[in-house]
Scaffold this active site. Structure first.
Site, PDB file in Angstrom:
ATOM      1  N   SER A  35      -2.771  -3.324   4.319  1.00 39.90           N
ATOM      2  CA  SER A  35      -2.279  -2.016   4.735  1.00 39.90           C
ATOM      3  C   SER A  35      -3.428  -1.302   5.433  1.00 39.90           C
ATOM      4  O   SER A  35      -4.577  -1.402   5.006  1.00 39.90           O
ATOM      5  CB  SER A  35      -1.873  -1.249   3.484  1.00 39.90           C
ATOM      6  OG  SER A  35      -1.480   0.058   3.820  1.00 39.90           O
TER       7      SER A  35
ATOM      8  N   GLU B 116       4.140  -6.933   0.988  1.00 45.18           N
ATOM      9  CA  GLU B 116       2.914  -6.303   1.483  1.00 45.18           C
ATOM     10  C   GLU B 116       1.667  -7.071   1.044  1.00 45.18           C
ATOM     11  O   GLU B 116       1.474  -7.347  -0.136  1.00 45.18           O
ATOM     12  CB  GLU B 116       2.821  -4.867   0.970  1.00 45.18           C
ATOM     13  CG  GLU B 116       1.531  -4.189   1.396  1.00 45.18           C
ATOM     14  CD  GLU B 116       1.344  -2.805   0.755  1.00 45.18           C
ATOM     15  OE1 GLU B 116       2.348  -2.215   0.306  1.00 45.18           O
ATOM     16  OE2 GLU B 116       0.195  -2.341   0.719  1.00 45.18           O
TER      17      GLU B 116
ATOM     18  N   ARG C   1      -3.540 -11.103  -4.579  1.00 42.92           N
ATOM     19  CA  ARG C   1      -2.250 -11.237  -3.907  1.00 42.92           C
ATOM     20  C   ARG C   1      -2.321 -12.265  -2.777  1.00 42.92           C
ATOM     21  O   ARG C   1      -1.362 -12.997  -2.518  1.00 42.92           O
ATOM     22  CB  ARG C   1      -1.811  -9.871  -3.370  1.00 42.92           C
ATOM     23  CG  ARG C   1      -0.321  -9.797  -3.114  1.00 42.92           C
ATOM     24  CD  ARG C   1       0.123  -8.408  -2.714  1.00 42.92           C
ATOM     25  NE  ARG C   1       0.403  -7.533  -3.854  1.00 42.92           N
ATOM     26  CZ  ARG C   1       1.014  -6.354  -3.735  1.00 42.92           C
ATOM     27  NH1 ARG C   1       1.400  -5.919  -2.539  1.00 42.92           N
ATOM     28  NH2 ARG C   1       1.239  -5.615  -4.799  1.00 42.92           N
TER      29      ARG C   1
ATOM     30  N   ARG D 175      -5.770  -0.403 -11.061  1.00 39.58           N
ATOM     31  CA  ARG D 175      -4.569   0.419 -10.899  1.00 39.58           C
ATOM     32  C   ARG D 175      -3.734   0.378 -12.172  1.00 39.58           C
ATOM     33  O   ARG D 175      -3.481  -0.692 -12.722  1.00 39.58           O
ATOM     34  CB  ARG D 175      -3.754  -0.090  -9.707  1.00 39.58           C
ATOM     35  CG  ARG D 175      -4.613  -0.060  -8.459  1.00 39.58           C
ATOM     36  CD  ARG D 175      -3.851  -0.418  -7.208  1.00 39.58           C
ATOM     37  NE  ARG D 175      -4.751  -0.302  -6.061  1.00 39.58           N
ATOM     38  CZ  ARG D 175      -4.397  -0.482  -4.805  1.00 39.58           C
ATOM     39  NH1 ARG D 175      -3.142  -0.806  -4.514  1.00 39.58           N
ATOM     40  NH2 ARG D 175      -5.273  -0.342  -3.845  1.00 39.58           N
TER      41      ARG D 175
ATOM     42  N   ARG E   6       1.132  -8.117  -8.714  1.00 40.53           N
ATOM     43  CA  ARG E   6       0.901  -6.718  -9.083  1.00 40.53           C
ATOM     44  C   ARG E   6       0.131  -6.698 -10.393  1.00 40.53           C
ATOM     45  O   ARG E   6       0.693  -6.979 -11.450  1.00 40.53           O
ATOM     46  CB  ARG E   6       2.235  -5.975  -9.227  1.00 40.53           C
ATOM     47  CG  ARG E   6       2.105  -4.476  -9.423  1.00 40.53           C
ATOM     48  CD  ARG E   6       3.465  -3.809  -9.502  1.00 40.53           C
ATOM     49  NE  ARG E   6       4.226  -3.978  -8.285  1.00 40.53           N
ATOM     50  CZ  ARG E   6       4.118  -3.184  -7.211  1.00 40.53           C
ATOM     51  NH1 ARG E   6       3.308  -2.159  -7.247  1.00 40.53           N
ATOM     52  NH2 ARG E   6       4.831  -3.408  -6.137  1.00 40.53           N
TER      53      ARG E   6
END
Length: 440
Positions: A348, A345, A386, A258, A273
């Site tokens: 998801s 988070e 994460r 990403r 992140r």
RNA sequence: GGAGGCUUCGCCUAGUCCGGUCUAUGGCGCCGCACUGCUAAUGCGGUUUGGGUUAAUCCCCAUCCCGGGUUCAAAUCCCGGAGCCUCCGCCA
């Protein structure tokens, strides 16, 4: 892509959905107009083609003296067909543009509002209390020799990292636990490509508003996936699946990339992140009527995984304005990060109904033997980096050691604690013989 | 990176050289019907996928890997691309 028939029959509901997302509801009327235009253009071109075909056959049967006139007529019709097809192409393109502009129809019951309006459905597990100053995951990771950000930056730049020693072992332990649990639940495990062709990227809806988030390998016209969802959905594109025995479920493992454009300054510390991480993703194909129930099952598997890791979390129902283009509904699970004193988070899960499958042409045969568009759903089982960050923080001890949840121990040599300076040779996994006693 | 071969309606396959009822052949599988104590076998019919139109049928259009082009007309000829296979080179 949403169902055009549905748009025609329930334009008011689609407009309402657009408004709920905070998007432009006039796009719906533009789509309906484009659809009508296209159908008119198709009808006109079809009729002309039909006439031209007849004229063309007449050329063959024509007598020598009648031939020039017949040929002339066929040529004239051919020219008309060419024009009509040009108009048809234009109308098609206009329809496609209008069609792609619309996001999926929001499911009933999705909370209204935007990013800050997610509704917490439940909170599970106790928020831990510490009688010492808590460290963040990077400090713990460095004490353990598990995370090396500096060298990650040296080699690859910001938001890259090395997982070293116990950190590397933790990655594999999490992967094993996630895949094993998924297999036990009936998922087909899949190791998926991380580099995909434009069709797969576009079909899953990542080239629209997420375009900036995606790494593109221009030289070979390929994209690095941001999630194995892309490869897993693309796996069955242009296929008719047999779903008579129930949903088709995959647990895919791949690296994810990403660009994190637009997140400058957010989560710059540690591995929460990052530009690259590995992930076990659940993906399910099922009949649209079963999708909502399947969505809850994916959510349940996610919750069970976090429970196995002894991580406190809450489940939030994402508001309409914060849904991705493809999702009709989305639940996030946010886990507790002690250093931040908040839930963040971790996983998801999205119900994309038929939105992705329509674009990718993924269908199934219903009980009457007709082909129907399938529904697709995805859910994170374990986003490794994460999750490691969360584990280190939640399970930290005053001395810098970290409690290992029993579920992970089989892959971490049975150890109950990861301790700074511990010997990794002692951290063997199942199937590995105990280290031989040193001979001298 | 180089050379060659291949891709046809679920699977296999004919057709491509030499453009025209190809409205795509045949087999397997599948569905229906007939026949038959049952099963099997046999016979007959059906069986690509989209789109348009319709109350539904009928009908029309597109579809021979994809995209362009030539032509009144393309599975067939030309150009570009993708995928698969074989050999050479390189590589974990």
């Amino acid at each position: 892509m949403i169902d055009l028939r549905y748009v025609r029959e329930h334009p008011d509901l689609v407009r309402a959905s657009q408004r709920a997302r905070g998007a432009d509801d006039s796009l719906v009327d533009a789509l309906i107009a484009a659809d009508a235009d296209r159908r008119a253009a198709v009808g006109a071109a079809d009729d002309l083609r039909s006439a031209q075909k007849a004229a063309s056959l007449a050329v063959r049967g024509a007598s020598a003296e009648g031939r020039p006139a017949v040929l002339e007529r066929a040529k004239a019709l051919a020219a008309q067909v060419k024009d009509a097809e040009e108009a048809e192409r234009a109308a098609d393109a206009a329809l496609r543009t209008a069609h792609l502009a619309l996001a999926n129809v929001v499911a009933d019951g999705v909370p209204p509002g935007g990013e800050d309006d997610a509704v917490t459905l439940r909170t599970v597990g106790e928020v831990p209390e510490y009688d010492f100053p808590v460290r963040d995951h990077l400090e713990i990771g460095e004490l353990l020799g598990a995370i090396d950000m500096e060298r990650g930056a040296k080699v690859s730049g910001a938001r890259f990292y090395f997982l070293t020693g116990p950190g590397a072992l933790l990655e594999f332990a999490l992967a094993q636990l996630a895949i094993s649990r998924a297999v036990a639940a009936g998922f087909t495990p899949v190791v998926a490509p991380a580099l995909v062709r434009p069709e797969a990227m576009e079909g899953t809806g990542f080239l629209g508003e997420h375009d900036e988030e995606v790494y593109r390998v221009e030289r070979d016209d390929l994209y690095l996936v941001g999630t194995s969802e892309v490869a897993l959905a693309g796996m069955h594109m242009n296929e008719v699946l047999d779903l008579s025995a129930g949903p088709r479920r995959y647990a895919g493992w791949s690296s994810c990339f990403r660009r994190e454009a637009g997140s400058y300054g957010k989560d710059t510390k540690g591995i929460i992140r990052v530009h690259w991480f590995d992930k076990v993703e659940m993906f399910s194909f099922c009949p649209p009527a079963d999708a909502a129930a399947e969505h809850l099952r994916l959510l349940q598997w996610e919750e069970e995984f976090l429970t196995a890791l002894e991580l406190p979390y809450r489940v939030v129902d994402i508001a309409a304005g914060d849904l991705g283009t493809s999702a009709a509904r989305k639940f996030d699970i946010e886990a507790w990060f002690p250093s931040q004193g908040t839930y963040r988070e971790l996983t998801s899960t999205s119900d994309c109904t038929t939105f992705q499958a329509r674009r990718l042409s993924i269908r199934y045969r219903d009980a009457e033997g007709r082909t129907q568009v399938a529904a697709t759903l995805n859910g994170t089982l374990c986003a490794v980096a994460r999750t490691i960050a969360c584990l280190l923080e939640v399970h930290q001890r005053a001395d810098g050691s970290v409690h290992v949840p029993p579920a992970l121990r089989p892959w971490l040599g049975g150890h109950e604690l990861l301790t700074p300076g511990m010997s990794l040779a002692a951290v063997s996994g199942p199937g590995v013989p105990a280290p031989a006693a040193p001979t001298r």
